[in-house]
Design an enzyme around this catalytic site. Structure first.
Site: not given
Length: 534
Positions: A114, A236, A282, A343, A378
C-alpha cells in the site's frame, strides 16, 4: 431498573483492540466487554486493506520502521514505532493461531503493498480483512467463560476517585446508558480500558461507521487526561462517491495493485504532486484530489483498475467489485468515482507502551490512544497492528499489576431526579448537522487561521447549548454522542490553532512550510481549566 455491576476489568469497545485485550487477559479475571451498538459495529469490521507487519524474508524491522517514520512527517516517537514493529510478527501469528482466514498464495500468505510502504508486507483476507478479524475475535470471545459481552450500552462518563472526593487517584468505573431500557447503570472495576475508536464522525464526509464519535477521547479529557496531536485527522483519499454508498471505502490496496487516479477527462494527475504517484502517502494523495476537485469544480475524481485482468480484480477485490456492481459500476470495465473522506484519528489520549493514561487504572488502546506510532500521518495498515500490539501489552500490564483482592470503592447511582424529558429532539439533529458541516468546511484537508477561528467561535456556542440541554433533560444516545463530538471538535480546533506550520495531515495556507523541528501538540485539561478555557 438501574443496576450496579462490578468486574475485574471493564473494556469499553468491542473492536480489534478491545477484543484482543479481553482475549489476552488470564481466565481467572472476570472481564466485561461493552459496546454501544452491536458487538461488531465498530470500525474494525470496515477495514478492507489488511495489517502491516514484517512477514517476508526480503522485508525487515528497519524498513518498516523507516517507512512509518517517513509517513509520520517527523512527529513519530521512534521508540514507539520500534516497539510496535518489533512485536508485529508475533501479533500476526496470534491472529493466525486463533483462526483468522488470511488469503493464501500457494503455501504462503499473500502479502500486498500500500501507499508509503517500500515492500509487500500487508497480510489480508481478500479485501475484507476487518470483517474476518472481527468475526474471529468475536467467536473466540463468545467461547470464553470469563468474558461478559454487553451491547447497546453507551458510556456516559468515567468515575474517578477524585470525582468522588476520595484519597489518591484512579479510575474505578463508568456510568453507562442502557439503550435497551433507558436506565443508567453503574459499572465498577479494578481497571478500565478505553477501546472506543476515533472521532471521524465530527466531519460531514467520513468512511467511518456511525459510532465513531470520539467517546473515549472526550471522556478521558473530561476526566483529566492529556490528549495529543488531535489536529491530525487522516482523510482517506478514496471513498466511493455515490448517493447510496454511505461511507464505503475503496481500499488503498487498489492503488497498491496498480490502480490509477484520473481526472474526469481520463487524464492521470498524481505525477504533478509526487514522484511516487498513486503510491504516495495518504495525506499527499488526499490533498492532491482535493486540489484537483476544487480547481475543476468537480464533484469527484476517478480510480481506475480496469486495465488489470477481470479475474485478478474479482479475486483481489471481491467486496468492492460486488458493492460497485450493486450501484451500476463494473470496476473491471469502468473507473470508480471517489472523494476524500475523514478516516482516521491519528491523535488521542496520551498513553505509554502499556496503554496507561495519566489516570491510574485507566488504559487506552487502539485509535482512541496517542501512542506516538502515527506521528503527523498514519502509514496505511499500521492501525490494526497498533490495536493488536498495544492491546496485548496492556493486557500483560493489567495481569501483572492489578490487585484483585483490593476493594473498589462504591460509586453513587446516577441521579436523574432533577431533569425532564425533552420534546426538542430537533435541537440535537440540527446541532449535529451544523457541527459536522463547519468542521468539514473550516477544519478539513486545507485550513486557514481565519477558518479555524470561525470554527472555534461556533463550537464554543454549540458546547454551551449542548451543556444546557444535557443538564436539563434526560440523556439519550444521540445527545451523548453529540456532546462527545463537540468536546472532541473543540480539542481538534484548539490543536490546529496551536500548530504554526504545515506537517503531515495538517496543512495551513497561512503556514505552508514545516518548522525545523517537530513538536507534539499536547492539551492538558487542568491547565485549560486554570485559564478558564474549559
Amino acid at each position: 431498573m438501574t443496576q450496579s455491576l462490578s468486574y475485574d476489568v471493564v473494556i469499553i469497545g468491542s473492536g480489534a483492540a478491545g477484543l484482543t485485550l479481553a482475549l489476552s487477559l488470564p481466565d481467572h479475571m472476570q472481564v466485561a466487554v461493552i459496546s454501544k451498538d452491536r458487538l461488531d459495529a465498530g470500525s474494525t469490521r470496515w477495514a478492507q486493506g489488511g495489517v502491516a507487519a514484517v512477514l517476508d524474508e526480503e522485508d525487515s524491522v528497519e524498513a518498516h520502521v523507516n517507512d512509518t517514520l517517513v509517513a509520520g512527517a517527523g512527529l513519530c516517537h521512534e521508540p514507539s514505532v520500534q516497539f510496535t514493529v518489533e512485536n508485529s510478527t508475533e501479533a500476526i501469528q496470534w491472529l493466525i493461531d486463533i483462526g483468522v482466514p488470511f488469503t493464501q498464495d500457494g503455501d504462503k500468505f499473500h502479502l500486498t503493498r500500500e501507499g508509503g510502504h517500500s515492500a509487500r508486507r500487508i497480510i489480508h483476507a481478500a479485501d475484507a480483512t476487518g470483517h474476518a478479524i472481527s468475526d474471529t475475535l468475536l467467536k473466540r470471545a463468545e467461547e470464553k467463560a470469563n468474558l461478559t459481552l454487553l451491547h447497546n450500552y453507551i458510556a456516559i462518563d468515567l468515575i474517578t476517585r477524585e470525582k468522588l472526593g476520595l484519597e489518591g487517584q484512579g479510575c474505578i468505573g463508568a456510568y453507562f446508558l442502557n439503550n435497551q431500557n433507558g436506565e443508567v447503570d453503574t459499572i465498577s472495576a479494578h481497571a478500565v480500558v478505553l477501546a472506543t475508536g476515533g472521532a471521524s464522525k465530527a466531519y460531514l464526509y467520513t468512511s467511518n461507521p456511525d459510532g465513531a464519535s470520539g467517546d473515549g477521547i472526550a471522556m478521558a479529557f473530561r476526566a483529566g487526561c492529556r490528549v495529543a496531536n488531535m489536529e491530525f485527522n487522516q482523510f482517506h483519499p478514496t471513498c466511493l462517491y455515490h448517493p447510496q454508498a454511505k461511507s464505503f471505502l475503496i481500499t488503498e490496496a487498489v492503488r497498491g495493485e496498480g490502480g490509477r487516479l484520473l481526472l474526469p477527462d481520463g487524464q492521470p494527475f498524481m505525477q504533478h504532486f509526487d514522484e511516487r504517484k498513486e503510491l504516495a502517502p495518504r495525506d499527499i494523495v488526499a490533498r492532491a484530489i482535493d486540489h484537483e476537485m476544487k480547481r475543476l469544480g468537480a464533484d469527484c475524481l476517478f480510480l481506475d483498475i480496469s486495465h488489470k485482468p477481470a479475474d485478478f480484480i474479482k479475486e483481489h477485490f471481491p467486496t468492492i467489485h460486488e458493492r460497485c456492481l450493486q450501484l451500476g459500476i463494473d470496476i473491471t470495465k469502468d473507473p470508480i468515482p471517489v472523494v476524500p473522506a475523514a478516516h482516521y484519528t491519528c491523535g488521542g489520549v496520551v498513553t505509554d507502551n502499556f496503554g496507561r493514561t495519566d489516570i491510574p487504572d485507566l488504559y487506552a488502546v487502539g485509535e482512541v490512544a496517542s501512542t506516538g506510532l502515527h506521528g503527523a500521518n498514519r502509514l496505511a495498515s499500521n492501525s490494526l497492528l497498533e490495536c493488536l500490539v498495544y492491546a496485548r501489552s496492556a493486557a500483560q500490564h493489567i495481569s501483572a499489576n492489578i490487585d484483585l483482592n483490593s476493594e473498589v470503592p462504591a460509586a453513587p447511582v446516577w441521579d436523574s431526579s432533577q431533569v425532564t424529558d425533552s420534546d426538542e429532539a430537533v435541537v440535537i439533529s440540527h446541532n449535529w448537522d451544523e457541527l459536522r458541516r463547519f468542521m468539514w468546511d473550516y477544519v478539513g484537508i486545507v485550513r486557514t487561521t481565519k477558518r479555524l477561528l470561525r470554527a472555534k467561535h461556533r463550537v464554543k456556542l454549540l458546547r454551551q447549548e449542548i451543556q444546557e440541554f444535557y443538564s436539563s433533560h434526560h440523556i439519550s444516545n444521540d445527545l451523548l454522542e453529540l456532546r462527545n463530538l463537540v468536546d472532541v471538535a473543540d480539542v481538534i480546533i484548539r490543536s490546529a490553532l496551536l500548530r504554526k506550520e504545515s506537517r503531515g495531515l495538517h496543512y495551513s495556507r497561512d503556514y505552508p512550510e514545516p518548522l525545523p523541528r517537530a513538536f507534539d501538540t499536547v492539551l492538558t485539561p487542568k491547565y485549560l481549566n486554570e485559564l478558564g478555557e474549559l
